[in-house]
Design a protein around this motif. Structure first.
Motif, short mmCIF file in Angstrom:
data_model
loop_
_atom_site.label_atom_id
_atom_site.label_comp_id
_atom_site.label_asym_id
_atom_site.label_seq_id
_atom_site.Cartn_x
_atom_site.Cartn_y
_atom_site.Cartn_z
N THR A 1 87.39 -2.08 31.34
CA THR A 1 87.17 -0.64 31.17
C THR A 1 85.68 -0.32 31.03
OG1 THR A 1 87.54 -0.86 28.80
CG2 THR A 1 89.43 -0.19 30.15
N SER A 2 84.94 -1.22 30.42
CA SER A 2 83.50 -1.00 30.30
C SER A 2 82.83 -1.09 31.66
CB SER A 2 82.90 -2.05 29.35
OG SER A 2 83.48 -1.96 28.07
N VAL B 1 68.16 5.57 34.06
CA VAL B 1 67.52 5.18 32.80
C VAL B 1 68.56 5.18 31.68
CG1 VAL B 1 65.74 5.72 31.10
CG2 VAL B 1 65.32 6.13 33.54
N PHE B 2 68.81 4.03 31.14
CA PHE B 2 69.73 3.94 30.01
C PHE B 2 68.98 4.10 28.71
CE2 PHE B 2 72.49 1.12 32.84
CZ PHE B 2 73.41 2.13 33.08
N THR B 3 69.69 4.66 27.73
CA THR B 3 69.12 4.75 26.38
C THR B 3 70.05 4.05 25.40
OG1 THR B 3 70.25 6.81 25.84
CG2 THR B 3 68.10 6.99 26.94
N ASP B 4 69.50 3.68 24.27
CA ASP B 4 70.32 3.03 23.24
C ASP B 4 71.48 3.92 22.82
OD1 ASP B 4 68.75 0.78 23.22
OD2 ASP B 4 67.47 1.49 21.60
N VAL B 5 71.18 5.20 22.63
CA VAL B 5 72.19 6.14 22.16
C VAL B 5 73.33 6.24 23.17
CG1 VAL B 5 72.64 8.56 21.57
CG2 VAL B 5 70.53 7.44 20.79
N GLN B 6 72.96 6.35 24.43
CA GLN B 6 73.95 6.48 25.51
C GLN B 6 74.86 5.24 25.58
OE1 GLN B 6 72.09 6.28 29.32
NE2 GLN B 6 73.94 6.78 30.47
N GLN C 1 77.23 4.80 22.52
CA GLN C 1 78.40 5.67 22.57
C GLN C 1 79.39 5.19 23.64
OE1 GLN C 1 79.06 8.24 20.39
NE2 GLN C 1 81.09 8.01 21.31
N LEU C 2 78.86 4.77 24.79
CA LEU C 2 79.74 4.31 25.87
C LEU C 2 80.60 3.13 25.40
CD1 LEU C 2 78.80 3.91 29.59
CD2 LEU C 2 79.99 2.05 28.43
N PHE C 3 79.97 2.15 24.77
CA PHE C 3 80.74 0.97 24.37
C PHE C 3 81.58 1.23 23.12
CE2 PHE C 3 77.54 -0.96 27.13
CZ PHE C 3 78.38 -1.64 27.99
N LEU C 4 81.13 2.18 22.29
CA LEU C 4 81.95 2.57 21.15
C LEU C 4 83.27 3.15 21.63
CD1 LEU C 4 82.03 2.95 18.04
CD2 LEU C 4 81.09 5.23 18.41
N ASP C 5 83.20 4.02 22.64
CA ASP C 5 84.42 4.61 23.21
C ASP C 5 85.33 3.54 23.81
OD1 ASP C 5 83.63 7.12 22.52
OD2 ASP C 5 82.91 7.70 24.50
N LYS C 6 84.74 2.47 24.29
CA LYS C 6 85.54 1.41 24.90
C LYS C 6 86.06 0.42 23.87
CE LYS C 6 85.08 3.38 28.66
NZ LYS C 6 86.26 4.19 29.06
N ALA D 1 105.43 -11.54 22.82
CA ALA D 1 106.54 -10.90 22.11
C ALA D 1 106.12 -10.11 20.87
CB ALA D 1 107.58 -11.94 21.72
N SER D 2 104.83 -9.91 20.64
CA SER D 2 104.46 -9.10 19.48
C SER D 2 103.26 -8.23 19.84
CB SER D 2 104.16 -9.99 18.26
OG SER D 2 103.06 -10.83 18.52
N ASN D 3 102.41 -7.91 18.86
CA ASN D 3 101.33 -6.95 19.10
C ASN D 3 99.95 -7.57 18.94
OD1 ASN D 3 102.53 -4.43 19.73
ND2 ASN D 3 103.30 -4.34 17.64
N THR D 4 98.95 -6.82 19.36
CA THR D 4 97.56 -7.24 19.17
C THR D 4 96.77 -6.08 18.61
OG1 THR D 4 95.61 -8.19 20.25
CG2 THR D 4 96.83 -6.54 21.50
N ALA D 5 95.64 -6.40 17.98
CA ALA D 5 94.75 -5.35 17.50
C ALA D 5 93.57 -5.16 18.44
CB ALA D 5 94.25 -5.70 16.09
N LEU D 6 93.59 -5.86 19.57
CA LEU D 6 92.49 -5.67 20.54
C LEU D 6 92.51 -4.24 21.07
CD1 LEU D 6 92.57 -9.07 22.45
CD2 LEU D 6 90.95 -8.32 20.71
N PRO D 7 91.35 -3.72 21.44
CA PRO D 7 91.23 -2.27 21.64
C PRO D 7 91.90 -1.74 22.90
CG PRO D 7 89.19 -3.35 22.24
CD PRO D 7 90.07 -4.41 21.66
N LEU D 8 92.32 -0.49 22.78
CA LEU D 8 92.70 0.31 23.94
C LEU D 8 91.65 1.41 23.98
CD1 LEU D 8 94.80 0.70 26.13
CD2 LEU D 8 96.17 2.01 24.53
N SER D 9 90.82 1.41 25.01
CA SER D 9 89.66 2.30 25.04
C SER D 9 90.06 3.76 25.02
CB SER D 9 88.85 2.03 26.31
OG SER D 9 88.46 0.70 26.37
N LYS D 10 89.12 4.58 24.60
CA LYS D 10 89.33 6.03 24.60
C LYS D 10 89.61 6.51 26.03
CE LYS D 10 86.96 10.34 23.47
NZ LYS D 10 85.67 10.92 23.05
#
Lengths: 122, 299
Positions: free
Chosen positions: A39-40, A71-76, A79-84, B43-52
């Protein structure tokens, strides 16, 4: 004959475009499997100007090949990886894009222009 | 794990034997099926992420058999379940899931055979990640979850007729070589039409070890894991009209060895779940095995 005339022009344009590409090596913590990183990778590929994205799960590094105008920034990136669901740590900008070579297992020594570090903990 | 049936004989106005069948099936099959939903484990669950904003769909096929005794009076239940799991990441920490089961059950009790099929009980639940500790190529996550199972199945046949609630906590540790998922879960089952299935406490652990590739390179796009899962379950006794059913409740331990193939886009897995210890009360059917296979895709 016409084709032969256009070939040098094509090569000049292509080499100019490649020369303009830069590479970002982004260190991301928490990525442990191909399914996790997907997803990332997709999110980065959606950014305008990004050409290619690769990853090294062992070191937790995502490689982004992009136009020099990107141009990437730290903030950008934070947030991107936080959402992921992951933790962004730092990025390093390199003058040359080497994803194609590294995706086949080579480890070229690209020069680093800038290094950014973020001490982010969630 | 038979279910008390007095009220159901009135509800459905069927012969006693058939009613016993239907009730037996629901109870037995609840016991032998995995509690799993969306997961890295089989057969069970994980805590690995599901992205926004991410959607994951998992299609799981479960073939399970329970039986007891031999000869003319032998009881046997075979169940095929196709389970569709849909997950969506509301935020990077909060994800919601829906589980839609389609069920077919064939039962044999001596010379009597019966078949039931249809929609099972739909489950909805949410998972929230409360702790995340990430490092390069490793992570540690803790995520409680809670949800409800709705009486969408046919009462006494493909469902138990009650709205039940469940909750628990998942702990996941992972690096690029292995993943350990553990889940503690409690199912608080409620009464419907005079029948109440006993509450269930379960502890499940799944260990996944990377078989291939031996070494990760930048070209690595997929993993093959071998999987071993342990499931420990305690079932309280059922109530029928307020009275305890002696042929219900008990204790079971299952093992599920399996294999999993993980790519960037999809994961496929296969496992066989069998009982190591089965100490069920009274005349409850004993589980023989469950075969589980699934594929999940992220969008």
């Amino acid at each position: 004959m016409k084709t032969a005339l256009w070939l040098p022009v094509f090569f000049v344009l292509t080499s100019t475009a490649l020369a303009d590409d830069v590479q970002y090596d982004i260190r991301v913590d928490g990525i442990t499997c191909p399914f996790c990183v997907a997803t990332s990778v997709r999110a980065l590929k959606k950014i305008d100007g990004v050409h290619d994205v690769g990853s090294d799960l062992e070191t937790g590094t995502i490689f982004v090949c992009a136009d020099s105008k990107v141009v990437f920034t730290d903030v950008q990136l934070k947030q991107l990886f936080l959402d992921k669901g992951f933790t962004f740590r730092s990025f390093e900008k390199k003058a040359k894009c080497t994803i194609d070579e590294t995706d086949h297992g080579d480890m070229p020594d690209a020069s680093a222009d800038h290094v950014h570090h973020v001490e982010s903990k969630h | 794990m038979s279910i008390g049936c007095a009220h159901k004989s009135q509800s459905y106005q069927r012969a006693d034997r058939n009613v016993r069948f239907a009730c037996l099936l629901a109870g037995v099959l609840y016991a032998i099926l995995p509690a799993g939903a969306l997961s890295a484990p089989i057969a069970s669950n994980t805590a690995l992420p599901l992205s926004k904003g991410e959607v994951i769909i998992r299609e799981q096929l479960v073939v399970a058999r329970s039986s007891d005794g031999r000869g003319a009076g032998r009881r046997k239940v075979e169940r095929i379940e196709v389970r569709t799991v849909l997950g969506y990441g509301l935020t990077s920490r909060l994800a919601v899931f829906g589980v839609l089961p389609l069920v077919n059950m064939d039962s044999t009790f001596g010379s009597v055979r019966q078949s039931e099929s249809g929609l099972g009980d739909v489950a909805l639940f949410a998972r929230y990640e409360v702790l995340r500790n990430d490092g390069p190529g490793r992570t540690f996550r803790v995520a409680p979850f809670a949800g409800a199972r709705l009486p969408t199945g046919r009462d006494g046949k493909t469902g138990d007729g009650s709205t039940d609630v469940f909750g628990g906590i998942i702990v996941t540790m992972a690096d690029t070589q292995w993943i350990l998922d553990s889940q503690l879960r409690y199912d608080a089952n409620r009464e419907a039409e005079g029948f109440e299935r006993g509450d269930v406490t379960s502890l499940e652990s799944s260990f996944q070890y990377r078989l291939a590739p031996g070494q990760i390179t930048r070209a690595t796009k997929s993993f093959v894991f071998e999987v071993l899962e342990l499931s420990v379950n305690h079932y309280e006794r059922n109530h029928t009209g307020g009275a305890l059913n002696p042929n219900s409740g008990g204790f079971q331990i299952f093992l599920t060895p399996g294999i999993q193939y993980s790519t960037q886009r999809w994961i496929a897995d296969f496992g066989i779940k069998f009982p190591v210890i089965s100490d069920l009360n009274g005349t409850a059917l004993e589980p023989d095995y469950s075969v589980l296979t699934s594929i999940r895709v992220n969008f």
